[in-house]
Design a protein around this motif. Structure first.
Motif, PDB file in Angstrom:
ATOM      1  N   THR A  29       0.817  -1.214   0.000  1.00 32.50           N
ATOM      2  CA  THR A  29       0.000   0.000   0.000  1.00 32.50           C
ATOM      3  C   THR A  29       0.852   1.266   0.000  1.00 32.50           C
ATOM      4  N   ALA A  32       2.471   1.689  -3.429  1.00 36.04           N
ATOM      5  CA  ALA A  32       1.493   2.159  -4.420  1.00 36.04           C
ATOM      6  C   ALA A  32       1.215   3.645  -4.236  1.00 36.04           C
ATOM      7  N   ALA A  41       1.291  -0.868  -7.449  1.00 41.78           N
ATOM      8  CA  ALA A  41       0.674  -1.926  -6.641  1.00 41.78           C
ATOM      9  C   ALA A  41       0.805  -3.276  -7.328  1.00 41.78           C
ATOM     10  N   HIS A  57      -5.784  -7.667  -0.547  1.00 45.12           N
ATOM     11  CA  HIS A  57      -5.232  -6.342  -0.286  1.00 45.12           C
ATOM     12  C   HIS A  57      -4.744  -5.675  -1.572  1.00 45.12           C
ATOM     13  N   THR A  58      -4.239  -6.472  -2.493  1.00 45.20           N
ATOM     14  CA  THR A  58      -3.822  -5.915  -3.789  1.00 45.20           C
ATOM     15  C   THR A  58      -5.032  -5.362  -4.525  1.00 45.20           C
ATOM     16  N   THR A  61      -6.246  -2.211  -2.787  1.00 43.86           N
ATOM     17  CA  THR A  61      -5.323  -1.101  -3.038  1.00 43.86           C
ATOM     18  C   THR A  61      -5.533  -0.519  -4.430  1.00 43.86           C
ATOM     19  N   ILE A  65      -7.031   3.303  -5.017  1.00 49.03           N
ATOM     20  CA  ILE A  65      -6.184   4.282  -5.705  1.00 49.03           C
ATOM     21  C   ILE A  65      -6.836   4.739  -7.003  1.00 49.03           C
TER      22      ILE A  65
END
Length: 140
Positions: A29, A32, A41, A57-58, A61, A65
């Motif tokens: 995070t 990124a 990311a 989580h990817t 993220t 974003i």
């Protein structure tokens, strides 16, 4: 710029470790946010340990974003006009504050060709993209 990038990475790693118990999520995070948004990311995720939690989580993220960058693309052009920024200053502001290149380009060209060119140059320089920065620099 190097100091802010380093500070963002260190803070993100510490917060990731403290709040989520994962240095890898902090790297993902913070990297990124500090480097280049969704592209960073995905690049970071490719070298971090792979498991279901990291995949979630990817995805989160990248989505966050992208949503934030798109919101900035819409909100920032009128904001730069309200602040009285000329095309050059607006381009610098956009390139330095919006995470993803596509949204910088979109926001810049909503203002003017000059703001779009400057935003692209600033974003390319912030990414350390020497080839794109050199080519875009010729536009100025």
């Amino acid at each position: 710029m190097v100091c802010s990038l380093g500070a963002t990475l260190v803070l993100g790693i510490l917060l990731g470790r403290r709040l989520l118990g994962s240095t890898a999520i902090g790297v993902l995070t913070a990297g990124a946010m500090a480097i280049c948004g969704a592209s960073a990311a995905m690049a970071l995720a490719s070298v971090l340990p792979r498991n279901e939690e990291m995949q979630k989580h990817t995805l989160l993220t990248v989505v966050v974003i992208t949503v934030l960058s798109t919101a900035c693309m819409i909100i920032y052009p009128p904001l730069t006009q309200a602040l009285g920024l000329d095309a050059t200053d607006a381009g610098i502001f956009l390139g330095a504050t919006i995470h993803d290149v596509a949204q910088v380009v979109g926001a810049g060209y909503m203002i003017s060709p000059e703001a779009g060119d400057m935003g692209t140059v600033v974003k390319a320089a912030a990414r350390g993209d020497a080839v794109a920065g050199g080519c875009a620099g010729r536009l100025l």
